[in-house]
Motif scaffolding. Sequence first.
Motif, mmCIF file in Angstrom:
data_model
loop_
_atom_site.group_PDB
_atom_site.id
_atom_site.type_symbol
_atom_site.label_atom_id
_atom_site.label_comp_id
_atom_site.label_asym_id
_atom_site.label_seq_id
_atom_site.Cartn_x
_atom_site.Cartn_y
_atom_site.Cartn_z
ATOM 1 N N THR A 1 0.680 -1.234 0.001
ATOM 2 C CA THR A 1 -0.087 -0.417 0.067
ATOM 3 C C THR A 1 1.054 1.586 -0.098
ATOM 4 O O THR A 1 0.577 2.067 -1.100
ATOM 5 N N LEU A 2 2.171 1.361 1.018
ATOM 6 C CA LEU A 2 2.863 2.582 0.938
ATOM 7 C C LEU A 2 3.932 2.458 -0.411
ATOM 8 O O LEU A 2 3.680 3.530 -0.554
ATOM 9 N N HIS A 3 4.056 1.470 -1.395
ATOM 10 C CA HIS A 3 4.837 1.215 -2.523
ATOM 11 C C HIS A 3 3.512 2.110 -2.864
ATOM 12 O O HIS A 3 4.101 2.473 -4.057
ATOM 13 N N THR A 4 3.002 1.773 -3.063
ATOM 14 C CA THR A 4 1.820 2.233 -4.640
ATOM 15 C C THR A 4 1.421 3.643 -4.115
ATOM 16 O O THR A 4 1.037 4.166 -5.089
ATOM 17 N N LEU A 5 0.915 4.190 -2.731
ATOM 18 C CA LEU A 5 0.614 5.550 -2.509
ATOM 19 C C LEU A 5 1.676 6.525 -2.775
ATOM 20 O O LEU A 5 1.822 7.798 -2.985
ATOM 21 N N THR A 6 3.068 6.268 -2.692
ATOM 22 C CA THR A 6 4.346 6.575 -3.313
ATOM 23 C C THR A 6 4.539 6.668 -4.750
ATOM 24 O O THR A 6 5.005 7.650 -5.367
ATOM 25 N N TYR A 7 3.728 6.087 -5.880
ATOM 26 C CA TYR A 7 4.071 5.711 -6.755
ATOM 27 C C TYR A 7 2.972 7.189 -7.384
ATOM 28 O O TYR A 7 3.588 7.868 -8.107
ATOM 29 N N GLY A 8 1.697 6.874 -7.008
ATOM 30 C CA GLY A 8 0.845 7.702 -7.042
ATOM 31 C C GLY A 8 1.488 9.369 -6.919
ATOM 32 O O GLY A 8 0.859 10.289 -7.253
ATOM 33 N N TRP A 9 1.522 9.688 -5.386
ATOM 34 C CA TRP A 9 2.267 10.319 -4.732
ATOM 35 C C TRP A 9 1.236 11.752 -5.469
ATOM 36 O O TRP A 9 -0.213 11.648 -4.514
ATOM 37 N N THR A 10 1.060 12.432 -6.007
ATOM 38 C CA THR A 10 -0.305 13.682 -5.868
ATOM 39 C C THR A 10 -0.737 13.675 -7.536
ATOM 40 O O THR A 10 -1.685 14.651 -7.576
ATOM 41 N N ARG A 11 -0.470 12.282 -8.396
ATOM 42 C CA ARG A 11 -1.695 12.486 -9.185
ATOM 43 C C ARG A 11 -2.509 12.497 -8.507
ATOM 44 O O ARG A 11 -3.144 13.224 -9.903
ATOM 45 N N ALA A 12 -2.644 12.086 -7.740
ATOM 46 C CA ALA A 12 -5.289 11.282 -7.891
ATOM 47 C C ALA A 12 -5.306 13.194 -7.343
ATOM 48 O O ALA A 12 -6.955 13.376 -7.818
ATOM 49 N N PHE A 13 -4.604 14.467 -7.634
ATOM 50 C CA PHE A 13 -5.172 15.410 -7.423
ATOM 51 C C PHE A 13 -4.796 16.393 -8.258
ATOM 52 O O PHE A 13 -5.068 17.620 -8.456
ATOM 53 N N LYS A 14 -4.460 15.987 -9.094
ATOM 54 C CA LYS A 14 -4.111 16.771 -10.417
ATOM 55 C C LYS A 14 -4.568 16.608 -11.450
ATOM 56 O O LYS A 14 -5.257 15.334 -11.895
ATOM 57 N N GLU A 15 -5.296 17.224 -12.398
ATOM 58 C CA GLU A 15 -6.210 17.143 -13.475
ATOM 59 C C GLU A 15 -5.791 16.162 -14.549
ATOM 60 O O GLU A 15 -6.545 16.414 -15.009
ATOM 61 N N ARG A 16 -4.498 17.021 -15.109
ATOM 62 C CA ARG A 16 -4.090 16.448 -15.614
ATOM 63 C C ARG A 16 -3.742 14.687 -16.194
ATOM 64 O O ARG A 16 -4.231 13.766 -17.376
ATOM 65 N N HIS A 17 -4.080 14.599 -14.688
ATOM 66 C CA HIS A 17 -3.722 12.766 -14.901
ATOM 67 C C HIS A 17 -5.487 12.093 -14.861
ATOM 68 O O HIS A 17 -5.659 10.789 -14.792
ATOM 69 N N TYR A 18 -6.582 12.396 -15.247
ATOM 70 C CA TYR A 18 -7.898 11.825 -15.249
ATOM 71 C C TYR A 18 -8.185 11.986 -16.899
ATOM 72 O O TYR A 18 -8.512 12.771 -17.498
ATOM 73 N N LYS A 19 -7.554 11.209 -17.856
ATOM 74 C CA LYS A 19 -7.746 11.380 -18.651
ATOM 75 C C LYS A 19 -9.036 10.272 -19.686
ATOM 76 O O LYS A 19 -9.215 9.572 -18.834
ATOM 77 N N PHE A 20 -9.510 10.821 -20.068
ATOM 78 C CA PHE A 20 -11.033 10.560 -20.191
ATOM 79 C C PHE A 20 -12.195 10.468 -19.207
ATOM 80 O O PHE A 20 -13.340 9.699 -19.173
ATOM 81 N N TYR A 21 -11.181 11.889 -18.214
ATOM 82 C CA TYR A 21 -12.277 11.807 -17.347
ATOM 83 C C TYR A 21 -11.761 10.029 -16.123
ATOM 84 O O TYR A 21 -12.591 10.140 -15.208
ATOM 85 N N LEU A 22 -10.859 9.025 -16.589
ATOM 86 C CA LEU A 22 -11.306 8.237 -15.334
ATOM 87 C C LEU A 22 -9.650 8.382 -14.825
ATOM 88 O O LEU A 22 -8.785 8.738 -15.142
ATOM 89 N N PRO A 23 -9.911 7.731 -13.408
ATOM 90 C CA PRO A 23 -9.190 8.198 -12.334
ATOM 91 C C PRO A 23 -8.115 7.224 -12.435
ATOM 92 O O PRO A 23 -7.768 6.471 -13.321
ATOM 93 N N PRO A 24 -6.911 8.140 -12.597
ATOM 94 C CA PRO A 24 -5.379 7.200 -12.436
ATOM 95 C C PRO A 24 -5.526 6.160 -11.497
ATOM 96 O O PRO A 24 -6.265 4.617 -11.051
ATOM 97 N N THR A 25 -4.928 5.008 -12.481
ATOM 98 C CA THR A 25 -5.511 3.379 -12.057
ATOM 99 C C THR A 25 -5.040 2.669 -10.893
ATOM 100 O O THR A 25 -5.898 1.997 -9.770
ATOM 101 N N PHE A 26 -3.874 3.388 -10.078
ATOM 102 C CA PHE A 26 -3.484 3.115 -9.041
ATOM 103 C C PHE A 26 -4.322 3.548 -7.876
ATOM 104 O O PHE A 26 -4.729 2.881 -6.790
ATOM 105 N N THR A 27 -5.396 4.838 -7.835
ATOM 106 C CA THR A 27 -6.843 5.025 -7.414
ATOM 107 C C THR A 27 -7.798 3.721 -6.978
ATOM 108 O O THR A 27 -7.876 3.424 -5.763
ATOM 109 N N LEU A 28 -8.363 3.375 -7.806
ATOM 110 C CA LEU A 28 -8.676 1.704 -8.529
ATOM 111 C C LEU A 28 -7.969 0.712 -7.061
ATOM 112 O O LEU A 28 -8.805 -0.057 -7.240
#
Length: 498
Positions: free
Chosen positions: A417-444
């Motif tokens: 879980t910590l490995h996944t969180l450090t991979y995602g870091w702040t990507r979940a809060f940046k609009e450009r990472h929501y492609k086709f309005y789909l959230p980043p894969t790591f959030t799922l």
Amino acid sequence: MSHQPVVATKTSGDMDKPLISRHLVDSNSSLAEAPSEVPKAGILGSGDFARSLATRLLGSGFSVVVGSRNPKRTAWLFPSAAHVTFQAEAVSSPEVIFVAVFREHYSSLCGLSDQLAGKILVDVSNPTEQEHLGHRESNAEYLASLFPNCTVVKAFNVISAWTLLSGPRDGNRQVPICSDQPEAKRAVSEMVHAMGFTPVDMGTLASAREVEAMPLRLLPGWKVPTLLALGLFICFYAYNFIRDVLQPYMQEGKNKFYKLPVSVVNTTLPCVAYVLLSLVYLPGVLAAALQLRRGTKYHRFPDWLDHWLQHRKQIGLLSFFCAALHALYSFCLPLRRSHRYELVNLATEQVLANKSHLWDEEEVWRMEIYLSLGVLALGTLSLLAVTSLPSIANSLNWREFSFVQSTLGFVALVLSTLHTLTYGWTRAFKERHYKFYLPPTFTLTLLVPCVVILAKGLFLLPCFSRRLAKIRRGWEKDGAVKFTLPADHTLVEKTSLV
């Protein structure tokens, strides 16, 4: 060893083709000529299994006589200590006869009915899948119908010829046995023990059909976990394809289909491994919640939860497999030609932009922590996978095994879980990472593991942990069993698991 001359009885049921060399058994110095006082066993057949069986019996201290339709032709295939003769002569003295011929040749042995009367026939045959479905009775039951004056025992059909030669340490130790006569089962069980295997009583001869179906099953405990892993892989692969390949092509006109064989696969594998690992510990959480709600451990879990609990080992091993593949794919990423072109293009852009120094302190620390947590998670998963092997698990006591599988397994989930969180870091809060309005894969992928971790933490609270400990020691809500836990109830929690 003397024998009375008899007329040879011809049969065509011997397994003739030699796949195992005689040199392999002649080199074994332990297979010496047995004295006449040792117990004697007979074998009908001269195929691969019959030769391996003779070798194992000789090495276990038995005297072996082999019956063949052509003893002169097949004698050289067997160890020199085995006496190879005609079938009628071979069944005259031993009380236990191993029938190592195919079902269609059983009838050719009917001429030996008088000599076989009162003896124990051990059926070692296996039907093909078509034969198993086509016949209503098992091979052993059919053999018993042909020889009503004999006692038929079904055994050794799950043991391969290679396992007999190499010994039980390199193969399956268990030998299912079934027969209508307890004395016959006891006699064969003693032989199984003497050969270094473990007999398993399967009941009467009516169970022979079930025993014969065992070798026909292809990894029966792996079907559901494999389908689950495959389904998760397809879903995450399609999701990553849409985000990483299809979106750039449709909205930016960039052709990134080259990412399909390696990059998209490498992005998908950790998602599958992470979710599978969480699914190993989710059923334990659900079982604990059910016990708390019911206030007893004596109610059966639902069938779906019971099957889920039984498949946790396979799910965990598949999680480790996907994680190991992810590590290998990650090592291969810098070897790709596309990666080299990207480095050259980045260097060119730096030169054109007149930037001589490129350094992002936050990104450097993120990657260092991310890689370190990934290595620790994979190492812990490796330990879990190793202790799942029967040879390793049998060397551990229950507390050691439960510590590795339960405590270290949960540590592996937290590290992942910590490995996944450090991979995602702040990507979940940046609009450009929501492609086709789909959230980043790591959030799922974080959804199920976070639920498991939160539930595990909740169950550590005294109000829940003490109640669970009492329930697992037999306490029932509104029941007759009422008691208080000892002062050191933490020991109960460590030794009483769902």
